[in-house]
Enzyme design. Structure first.
Site, PDB file in Angstrom:
ATOM      1  CG  ASP A  98      -1.532   1.308   1.559  1.00 23.23           C
ATOM      2  OD1 ASP A  98      -2.371   1.730   0.472  1.00 23.23           O
ATOM      3  OD2 ASP A  98      -1.578   1.966   2.518  1.00 23.23           O
TER       4      ASP A  98
ATOM      5  CG  ASP B   5      -1.736   7.791   0.657  1.00 22.27           C
ATOM      6  OD1 ASP B   5      -2.406   8.669   0.560  1.00 22.27           O
ATOM      7  OD2 ASP B   5      -1.270   7.137  -0.474  1.00 22.27           O
TER       8      ASP B   5
ATOM      9  CG  ASP C 222      -2.005   2.091   6.449  1.00 24.23           C
ATOM     10  OD1 ASP C 222      -2.067   1.890   5.396  1.00 24.23           O
ATOM     11  OD2 ASP C 222      -2.387   3.041   7.175  1.00 24.23           O
TER      12      ASP C 222
END
Length: 215
Positions: A10, A12, A170
């Site tokens: 991922d 961001d 995250d």
């Protein structure tokens, strides 16, 4: 931690801390239309499902607001001009990616951020260490996360197999994406969601620092 051949990240909250630039763009757009602005913690909770849903959450009445399209357009234009103002890789990320490439591992990014911004950020920060960067481009029939499409497209462009690949993210969206793509998931603890939230969404493997991914 088990070693893998392919690492799909991922963007961001995983590789880049983009929160302040996203907050600035959201609040700039809201301010132009006299709408209430949001705190950093609110923006943190809003992100993860792509920029349209970020703005649905940020704008009063969401996409039912008659000014939604104008505010969203203002946000996109501002963000494309200011996405590098404060955004930086998290500590240890450049070293992690360099070591993975030195070991011969394949690397890719899949993001719900719009395609142009995903490409620009990866070219700017990781020109030699991220091989493939896939952003949101549902117009081409590739569904955004948590659908597995962007993961499959990254694997296709890498010429890599699902076996031997791992997903690193995250958020709950990342956990769902990995699950839908049939990949193991490593959840990072420096991003936009905390451990308790991740556990509640099924996370089982955690790293507190990028270097832990190497061991």
């Amino acid at each position: 931690m088990k070693r893998y051949d392919t690492y799909i990240f991922d963007l961001d909250g995983t590789l880049l801390d983009t929160l302040d630039d996203l907050m600035a763009a959201v609040n700039h757009a809201l301010r132009q239309y006299g709408m209430p602005e949001h705190s950093r913690d609110e923006i943190r909770r809003f992100v993860g499902n792509g920029v349209r849903l970020l703005m649905v959450r940020a704008i009063p009445d969401g996409d039912r607001n008659p000014q939604f399209d104008q505010v969203f357009k203002t946000f996109r234009e501002y963000y494309m001009e200011h996405s590098l103002d404060t955004t930086r890789p998290y500590d240890g990320i450049p070293e992690l990616l360099a070591e993975l490439r030195a070991r011969g591992c394949r690397t890719a990014v899949v993001s719900n951020k719009f395609y142009a911004a995903t490409q620009e950020l990866c070219r700017h920060f990781f020109p030699d260490t991220i091989e493939v960067a896939i952003g949101e481009h549902e117009a081409e029939g590739i569904r955004k996360k948590p659908a597995p499409d962007t993961v499959y497209e990254a694997l296709r462009q890498l010429g890599a197999e699902r076996e031997g690949a791992v997903y690193v993210g995250d958020s709950d969206v990342d956990l769902q994406t990995a699950r839908n793509a049939g990949l193991p998931c490593v959840s990072v603890l420096w991003g936009f969601r905390d451990r308790d939230f991740l556990i509640a969404n099924g996370a089982t493997t955690f790293v507190a620092a990028p270097k832990e991914i190497l061991f």
